[in-house]
Design a protein around this motif. Sequence first.
Motif, PDB file in Angstrom:
ATOM      1  N   GLY A 150       0.776  -1.232   0.000  1.00 12.68           N
ATOM      2  CA  GLY A 150       0.000   0.000   0.000  1.00 12.68           C
ATOM      3  C   GLY A 150       0.809   1.285   0.000  1.00 12.68           C
ATOM      4  O   GLY A 150       0.247   2.366   0.131  1.00 12.68           O
ATOM      5  N   LYS A 151       2.139   1.184  -0.172  1.00 15.44           N
ATOM      6  CA  LYS A 151       3.010   2.365  -0.174  1.00 15.44           C
ATOM      7  C   LYS A 151       3.762   2.442  -1.498  1.00 15.44           C
ATOM      8  O   LYS A 151       4.136   1.427  -2.091  1.00 15.44           O
ATOM      9  CB  LYS A 151       4.030   2.303   0.972  1.00 15.44           C
ATOM     10  N   ILE A 152       4.035   3.659  -1.948  1.00 13.83           N
ATOM     11  CA  ILE A 152       4.770   3.869  -3.197  1.00 13.83           C
ATOM     12  C   ILE A 152       6.250   3.589  -2.953  1.00 13.83           C
ATOM     13  O   ILE A 152       6.856   4.157  -2.042  1.00 13.83           O
ATOM     14  CB  ILE A 152       4.546   5.302  -3.718  1.00 13.83           C
ATOM     15  N   VAL A 153       6.811   2.701  -3.776  1.00 19.03           N
ATOM     16  CA  VAL A 153       8.214   2.319  -3.613  1.00 19.03           C
ATOM     17  C   VAL A 153       9.040   2.527  -4.875  1.00 19.03           C
ATOM     18  O   VAL A 153      10.265   2.409  -4.831  1.00 19.03           O
ATOM     19  CB  VAL A 153       8.356   0.860  -3.122  1.00 19.03           C
ATOM     20  N   GLU A 154       8.369   2.841  -6.005  1.00 18.06           N
ATOM     21  CA  GLU A 154       9.104   2.996  -7.249  1.00 18.06           C
ATOM     22  C   GLU A 154       8.331   3.911  -8.183  1.00 18.06           C
ATOM     23  O   GLU A 154       7.105   3.934  -8.165  1.00 18.06           O
ATOM     24  CB  GLU A 154       9.294   1.609  -7.886  1.00 18.06           C
ATOM     25  N   HIS A 155       9.077   4.669  -9.018  1.00 18.83           N
ATOM     26  CA  HIS A 155       8.453   5.658  -9.905  1.00 18.83           C
ATOM     27  C   HIS A 155       9.181   5.743 -11.246  1.00 18.83           C
ATOM     28  O   HIS A 155      10.399   5.777 -11.303  1.00 18.83           O
ATOM     29  CB  HIS A 155       8.468   7.037  -9.243  1.00 18.83           C
ATOM     30  N   TRP A 156       8.390   5.780 -12.330  1.00 16.83           N
ATOM     31  CA  TRP A 156       8.862   6.070 -13.676  1.00 16.83           C
ATOM     32  C   TRP A 156       7.986   7.193 -14.219  1.00 16.83           C
ATOM     33  O   TRP A 156       6.838   7.336 -13.816  1.00 16.83           O
ATOM     34  CB  TRP A 156       8.659   4.886 -14.614  1.00 16.83           C
ATOM     35  N   ASP A 157       8.497   7.961 -15.176  1.00 22.52           N
ATOM     36  CA  ASP A 157       7.639   8.931 -15.854  1.00 22.52           C
ATOM     37  C   ASP A 157       8.163   9.237 -17.244  1.00 22.52           C
ATOM     38  O   ASP A 157       9.342   9.046 -17.537  1.00 22.52           O
ATOM     39  CB  ASP A 157       7.463  10.217 -15.045  1.00 22.52           C
ATOM     40  N   VAL A 158       7.247   9.664 -18.105  1.00 21.10           N
ATOM     41  CA  VAL A 158       7.579  10.163 -19.431  1.00 21.10           C
ATOM     42  C   VAL A 158       6.807  11.466 -19.610  1.00 21.10           C
ATOM     43  O   VAL A 158       5.674  11.596 -19.154  1.00 21.10           O
ATOM     44  CB  VAL A 158       7.250   9.157 -20.562  1.00 21.10           C
ATOM     45  N   THR A 159       7.451  12.426 -20.288  1.00 20.88           N
ATOM     46  CA  THR A 159       6.874  13.764 -20.426  1.00 20.88           C
ATOM     47  C   THR A 159       7.004  14.238 -21.867  1.00 20.88           C
ATOM     48  O   THR A 159       8.063  14.075 -22.479  1.00 20.88           O
ATOM     49  CB  THR A 159       7.605  14.745 -19.489  1.00 20.88           C
ATOM     50  N   GLN A 160       5.931  14.833 -22.386  1.00 23.34           N
ATOM     51  CA  GLN A 160       5.945  15.456 -23.702  1.00 23.34           C
ATOM     52  C   GLN A 160       5.389  16.866 -23.576  1.00 23.34           C
ATOM     53  O   GLN A 160       4.279  17.047 -23.053  1.00 23.34           O
ATOM     54  CB  GLN A 160       5.039  14.718 -24.679  1.00 23.34           C
ATOM     55  N   PRO A 161       6.120  17.878 -24.055  1.00 27.00           N
ATOM     56  CA  PRO A 161       5.551  19.228 -24.070  1.00 27.00           C
ATOM     57  C   PRO A 161       4.353  19.279 -25.019  1.00 27.00           C
ATOM     58  O   PRO A 161       4.346  18.620 -26.057  1.00 27.00           O
ATOM     59  CB  PRO A 161       6.679  20.110 -24.597  1.00 27.00           C
ATOM     60  N   ILE A 162       3.345  20.048 -24.651  1.00 23.77           N
ATOM     61  CA  ILE A 162       2.179  20.219 -25.519  1.00 23.77           C
ATOM     62  C   ILE A 162       2.468  21.392 -26.451  1.00 23.77           C
ATOM     63  O   ILE A 162       2.589  22.537 -25.999  1.00 23.77           O
ATOM     64  CB  ILE A 162       0.902  20.472 -24.692  1.00 23.77           C
ATOM     65  N   PRO A 163       2.611  21.121 -27.748  1.00 24.17           N
ATOM     66  CA  PRO A 163       2.938  22.204 -28.685  1.00 24.17           C
ATOM     67  C   PRO A 163       1.731  23.086 -28.965  1.00 24.17           C
ATOM     68  O   PRO A 163       0.588  22.707 -28.685  1.00 24.17           O
ATOM     69  CB  PRO A 163       3.372  21.449 -29.941  1.00 24.17           C
ATOM     70  N   GLU A 164       2.000  24.236 -29.531  1.00 25.56           N
ATOM     71  CA  GLU A 164       0.914  25.157 -29.867  1.00 25.56           C
ATOM     72  C   GLU A 164       0.008  24.564 -30.936  1.00 25.56           C
ATOM     73  O   GLU A 164      -1.204  24.734 -30.895  1.00 25.56           O
ATOM     74  CB  GLU A 164       1.483  26.495 -30.343  1.00 25.56           C
ATOM     75  N   THR A 165       0.592  23.870 -31.905  1.00 18.15           N
ATOM     76  CA  THR A 165      -0.206  23.229 -32.945  1.00 18.15           C
ATOM     77  C   THR A 165       0.194  21.756 -33.030  1.00 18.15           C
ATOM     78  O   THR A 165       1.336  21.394 -32.760  1.00 18.15           O
ATOM     79  CB  THR A 165      -0.006  23.896 -34.318  1.00 18.15           C
ATOM     80  N   LEU A 166      -0.773  20.943 -33.421  1.00 17.29           N
ATOM     81  CA  LEU A 166      -0.550  19.510 -33.577  1.00 17.29           C
ATOM     82  C   LEU A 166      -0.742  19.139 -35.045  1.00 17.29           C
ATOM     83  O   LEU A 166      -1.441  19.831 -35.778  1.00 17.29           O
ATOM     84  CB  LEU A 166      -1.551  18.717 -32.728  1.00 17.29           C
ATOM     85  N   ALA A 167      -0.177  18.041 -35.444  1.00 18.00           N
ATOM     86  CA  ALA A 167      -0.322  17.555 -36.805  1.00 18.00           C
ATOM     87  C   ALA A 167      -1.655  16.846 -37.013  1.00 18.00           C
ATOM     88  O   ALA A 167      -1.920  16.325 -38.097  1.00 18.00           O
ATOM     89  CB  ALA A 167       0.829  16.613 -37.155  1.00 18.00           C
ATOM     90  N   HIS A 168      -2.491  16.833 -35.995  1.00 23.27           N
ATOM     91  CA  HIS A 168      -3.796  16.154 -36.040  1.00 23.27           C
ATOM     92  C   HIS A 168      -4.739  16.886 -35.094  1.00 23.27           C
ATOM     93  O   HIS A 168      -4.349  17.821 -34.400  1.00 23.27           O
ATOM     94  CB  HIS A 168      -3.650  14.694 -35.616  1.00 23.27           C
ATOM     95  N   ALA A 169      -5.984  16.460 -35.066  1.00 20.72           N
ATOM     96  CA  ALA A 169      -6.986  17.087 -34.204  1.00 20.72           C
ATOM     97  C   ALA A 169      -7.303  16.238 -32.970  1.00 20.72           C
ATOM     98  O   ALA A 169      -8.308  16.456 -32.313  1.00 20.72           O
ATOM     99  CB  ALA A 169      -8.270  17.345 -35.005  1.00 20.72           C
TER     100      ALA A 169
END
Length: 173
Positions: A150-169
């Motif tokens: 029941g306790k946090i013992v490990e952590h991973w993360d991935v991060t992507q900046p949100i651009p002003e425009t995307l190539a899709h909707a």
Amino acid sequence: MSGPEKGFSDEVATGTRSHSPNRVHEANGSYKEDFEMDSSRIVSSVGTRQEEANKATSIAFYEAALNEHNFEKALQYIGPTYTQHNPNASDDIAGFAGFLAFLRENHPLSRGIIKRIWADGDYVILHVLERRHPDDRGDAVVDIFRLDAGKIVEHWDVTQPIPETLAHANGMI
């Protein structure tokens, strides 16, 4: 395994989700980007009693640590060891305390809003809109926690900046 195929819900407190999870269908038929910093709109799978407890622990930890920057409060959710896999953060509990001190000093207005949460046994995955400042477009973040007893013992993360425009909707959050 719990996840979208097991009790997944696209219903949210306000509005109706479109097939693109970061857009909200408005009553007039239009869509708007969902960049609101509102954690009451978390989309979640339904899991076992332990998975639900692990999700609650992860949410409480995230709020105390990354939104309140309160190490002492967050410490109650961390196990006797804490393994960090982010290459920019120091390992162990002392490293985590240093990271929160950095946030308080350099990004006191930073806030993350959990948009989705899944649990699979001892693993909890958060999909988060994170902003260092309220005016930022922010980052799309996936945090993965492993819990033990029941306790946090490990952590991973991935991060992507949100651009002003995307190539899709489709959006990112």
